[in-house]
Design an enzyme around this catalytic site. Structure first.
Site: not given
Length: 486
Positions: A327, A424
């Protein structure tokens, strides 16, 4: 409602354990936290965003996470400001002094979420934030007694004996409450006790005389907590800085580090040593540098550069080391990061590490989705969640790391040693964790199922609480709300 004498008193874990314990009795249990402040968030099936602790509590209760469970979420972006998420959606960024001036306006949203959640529940276990004794924040409070009184929810007070001074903390907290607020408190719990709990027996009469509260239990220290995801950055303290392991992973601790659950599956592997490096220290020799999420990517990129870690990471790459960015960490691996609308702070553009041929533009709307797909390097199925601002583009995307929901995601360097993506929860996928780490170093994987381990830890936590708390009296306290309302 579970309130605490301080932050990190164990409220979140206690609520998770109670959710599992009462759910096993056949009750429809739902967790609720009116206001949370955390950069560790989870996504709901309908694209909402809530605190990760509430997602774990929902899992403990055996129900899917819902945006109703955490109607107000603050995600710190600086020392004086935060991104404001209401009803699962980003409203904007607010300075701290402005939020405290307007938070009372959010009470209606909080109460509406609570009532909607109540329609599908036999029992709601709410969690406070910080302490109800923070009198400087009392005006317009929606996190503790402000909510409890508005919703007519009885509360219990949790004290952390590990910190020391727990008797003074419980007495002092009740003394600082207004009479109407004290009336909402029905009992107290002593948490994180080490040693013989009978040593606390003679303290109960003192506490009852001083506060009028009934003792509900003394909870010994729960070793299994290390098998559950941490709520916030304080959980980094449990990572042993010099742990032994054949494969060495280093995580730079940046000021706005987020989504710490990406580290939890790695901590469960015995042949891995994971070191979180504080600012002011060089990155030590390792096999893998792991850059995890960030709430303020540009500010954290500047902090990484100030710490000299950009030099360390590039030297690590020249030595043949591996780097993985997740991310915000993926965005930092690219060429540039630009925030022309000032979404994360001042309007600015900064250089990334230049290790992947991508550029990132920070812009809305925010992506909050659950995703599934394939790790293209190892042909392994993966699933997890995305929660980010920004879009990355560039030639580096021609070599994607993953395919998610039918679309390419992330990037891989030509030699395969530097990778990044927006997903994630990657390491919670057992096959991916094994294939990826063994591609770096030939180690013996534990063959654990991470998700099965979390479920077992929740069951163990429920058993632990059942052995040391008066659950029947706790349920009676919750039921008293209904009897008083009718």
């Amino acid at each position: 409602m579970v309130q605490g004498t301080s932050s990190h008193a164990g409220k979140s874990l206690l609520v998770a354990g109670l959710c599992r314990a009462f759910a096993r009795e056949g009750l429809r249990v739902r967790p609720f936290k009116p206001q949370n402040m955390s950069n560790n968030a989870a996504v709901t099936a309908d694209g909402g965003e809530i605190g990760r602790a509430q997602a774990l509590q929902a899992r403990a209760a055996g129900c899917p996470p819902s945006r109703l469970m955490n109607p107000v979420l603050l995600k710190p972006q600086s020392n004086t400001g935060a991104q404001l998420v209401v009803d699962g959606k980003v409203i904007g960024s607010v300075p701290a002094n402005h939020y405290h001036a307007v938070k009372s306006e959010l009470l209606a949203t909080v109460l509406q979420s609570f009532e909607l959640l109540s329609q599908d529940a036999d029992l709601i276990i709410a969690e406070g934030a910080g302490s109800p004794a923070e009198v400087n924040l009392r005006q317009g409070d929606i996190a503790n007694m402000g909510f409890a009184m508005a919703a007519d929810v009885p509360a219990v007070l949790v004290g952390d004996i590990e910190r020391g001074g727990v008797i003074a903390a419980i007495v002092g907290t009740t003394e600082l409450l207004e009479p109407a607020e004290r009336a909402m408190l029905k009992g107290y719990i002593i948490n994180k006790f080490r040693g013989d709990p009978t040593l606390f027996d003679n303290a109960h009469p003192i506490l009852e005389a001083r506060t009028g509260l009934m003792p509900l239990g003394v909870i010994p220290w729960f070793e299994g907590a290390s098998r559950l995801p941490e709520e916030d950055v304080l959980g980094l303290a449990r990572i042993r800085p010099e742990a032994e392991g054949k494969l060495k992973i280093v995580v730079p601790r940046l000021p706005r580090i987020s989504n710490l659950d990406d580290l939890d599956p790695l901590l469960a592997e015995p042949e891995i040593s994971l070191t979180v490096v504080e600012a002011g220290r060089p990155l030590p020799p390792c096999d893998l540098v792991l850059l995890i999420g960030s709430k303020s990517t540009i500010a954290d990129m500047e902090s990484l550069r100030t710490a000299g870690w950009d030099i360390d990471i590039k030297a690590h790459c020249r030595r043949g080391g591996h780097v993985l960015g997740l991310c915000g960490g993926f965005q930092m691996l690219g060429l540039t990061i630009a925030d022309p609308d000032g979404i994360e702070g001042p309007e600015v553009e900064t250089a990334g590490l230049g290790l992947l041929g991508v550029t990132t533009l920070i812009r809305g709307p925010k992506t909050t989705i659950e995703s599934a797909g394939m790790d293209l390097l190892h042909n392994t199925e993966v699933r997890g969640y995305q929660i980010h601002m920004g879009v990355s583009s560039g030639d580096g995307r021609l070599r994607p790391m993953l395919e998610l929901d039918g679309r390419p995601d992330g990037a891989i360097s030509p030699d395969g040693r530097i990778q990044g993506c927006y997903l994630h929860g990657l390491f919670a996928n057992d096959r991916f964790r094994s294939d990826y780490l063994r591609s770096i170093r030939d180690i013996t994987m534990s063959e654990i199922s991470y998700e099965v381990g979390v479920e077992q830890a929740l069951d163990d936590l429920a058993d632990h609480l059942k052995g040391h708390l008066d659950l029947e009296r706790l349920f009676d306290i919750a039921a008293s709300r209904q009897s008083q309302r009718h």
